[in-house]
Design an enzyme around this catalytic site. Structure first.
Site, mmCIF file in Angstrom:
data_model
loop_
_atom_site.group_PDB
_atom_site.id
_atom_site.type_symbol
_atom_site.label_atom_id
_atom_site.label_comp_id
_atom_site.label_asym_id
_atom_site.label_seq_id
_atom_site.Cartn_x
_atom_site.Cartn_y
_atom_site.Cartn_z
ATOM 1 N N TRP A 144 18.489 1.034 -2.484
ATOM 2 C CA TRP A 144 17.206 0.844 -1.792
ATOM 3 C C TRP A 144 16.508 2.178 -1.617
ATOM 4 C CZ3 TRP A 144 18.288 -0.979 3.978
ATOM 5 C CH2 TRP A 144 19.321 -0.229 4.533
ATOM 6 N N ASN A 145 15.201 2.090 -1.290
ATOM 7 C CA ASN A 145 14.366 3.291 -1.200
ATOM 8 C C ASN A 145 13.538 3.271 0.076
ATOM 9 O OD1 ASN A 145 14.788 4.270 -4.067
ATOM 10 N ND2 ASN A 145 13.886 2.282 -4.499
ATOM 11 N N HIS B 99 -4.659 2.236 1.083
ATOM 12 C CA HIS B 99 -5.548 1.935 -0.039
ATOM 13 C C HIS B 99 -5.054 2.655 -1.291
ATOM 14 C CE1 HIS B 99 -8.623 -0.096 2.544
ATOM 15 N NE2 HIS B 99 -7.858 0.509 3.438
ATOM 16 N N HIS C 142 -4.824 -2.770 -4.468
ATOM 17 C CA HIS C 142 -4.798 -2.940 -3.011
ATOM 18 C C HIS C 142 -5.941 -3.809 -2.518
ATOM 19 C CE1 HIS C 142 -7.636 0.493 -3.132
ATOM 20 N NE2 HIS C 142 -8.112 -0.019 -2.017
ATOM 21 N N HIS D 281 -11.998 -2.345 7.228
ATOM 22 C CA HIS D 281 -11.925 -1.066 6.507
ATOM 23 C C HIS D 281 -13.239 -0.300 6.643
ATOM 24 C CE1 HIS D 281 -11.132 1.945 3.559
ATOM 25 N NE2 HIS D 281 -11.830 1.398 2.598
ATOM 26 N N HIS E 298 -18.585 -1.827 -0.129
ATOM 27 C CA HIS E 298 -17.907 -1.719 1.159
ATOM 28 C C HIS E 298 -18.857 -2.104 2.297
ATOM 29 C CE1 HIS E 298 -15.125 0.769 -1.267
ATOM 30 N NE2 HIS E 298 -14.226 0.473 -0.353
#
Ligand code: MN
Length: 260
Positions: A63-64, A71, A75, A81, A210
């Site tokens: 595992w890591n 973002h 994504h 946002h 955005h």
């Protein structure tokens, strides 16, 4: 909606009558991150550190640890946002209605235009011409801009930063005004590092994808790939971001269901 219809979907999934297309870029330390001029704070790149790998640190498991900006890579942009979407109580990654995370998608193919002009700007005319051919954008649909930009595997070519800012395709103010005002979309998705045009810092208002999409409570998807494998209409997207408390977005796996 009947259980029978869902059972038909299950059979089609099992038999290959519905294809699952992965619209996600692989996340790695070399995943390009949007460049912003100082004093604007930068977002961290993806980092991965091994905890154990069937060794003395953990004899039977691998595992890591990972870390990154919200973002990064393929994504999801939640409404909060952007400052224009800050007042949506259901606009955070943990408060978004799950119903909005499975939705139809239409694909506007701008690949030829983007190949000819890396600063190609999508206008309302392109959208209405698309609708004349494929029908009106359905209520609640994602609108995806195919540019084949994701085929740029070199991070520098993907970001394409020049002296006057990034050169990358995206939507005009008018195109966003049309989709937000004249159509009832779920959100806006692109293949580039962010949902806006590379030169959108100079638009009025700046960063219209955005500003206007999130201002209207709409969603965003960036760094998509394999849009060339989707039909213009008829795909269904599965796009759940991580359920980060008060999150503004997150890397995610984007899957498309496509009829064969
Ligand atoms: Mn984003």
């Amino acid at each position: 909606m009947s259980n029978e219809l869902l059972a038909q979907v299950a059979v089609a999934l099992a038999s290959g009558g519905i294809r699952v297309v992965d619209l996600t870029q692989t996340l790695s330390p070399s995943t390009p991150v949007i460049g912003l001029p100082p004093p604007i704070a930068p977002s961290n790149a993806f980092r991965i550190e091994e905890i154990s790998h069937y060794d003395e640190r953990g004899p039977a498991w691998y595992w890591n640890n990972i870390s990154m900006g919200e973002h990064t890579g393929t994504h999801f942009d939640a409404p909060v946002h952007w400052v224009t979407g800050k007042d949506y109580a259901d606009g955070y990654t943990d408060t978004l209605p799950a119903q909005r995370l499975v939705a139809p998608a239409v694909v506007i193919d701008c690949s030829k235009e983007a190949a000819a002009d890396e600063r190609f700007t999508l206008q309302p005319d392109h959208i209405t011409a698309w609708e004349a051919k494929h029908g009106r954008i359905p209520d609640g649909a994602w609108v995806l801009m195919r540019t084949d930009w994701s085929k740029r595997s070199d991070p520098d070519a993907f970001l394409n930063m020049k002296e006057d800012g990034p050169h990358s395709p995206g939507p005009s103010v008018e195109a966003m005004r049309f989709l937000v005002g004249q159509r009832n979309v779920n959100g806006w998705g692109v293949e580039c590092v962010g949902t806006d045009h590379g030169q959108a810092f100079m638009f009025e208002p700046p960063f219209p994808a955005h500003n206007m999409m999130h201002g209207a409570g709409k969603l965003g998807l960036a760094s998509l790939t394999n849009l060339d494998q989707l039909p213009p209409t008829g795909a269904i997207l599965i796009t759940p971001p991580l359920k980060i408390e008060n999150g503004s977005g997150s890397p995610l796996r984007v899957l498309a269901l496509v009829g064969v």
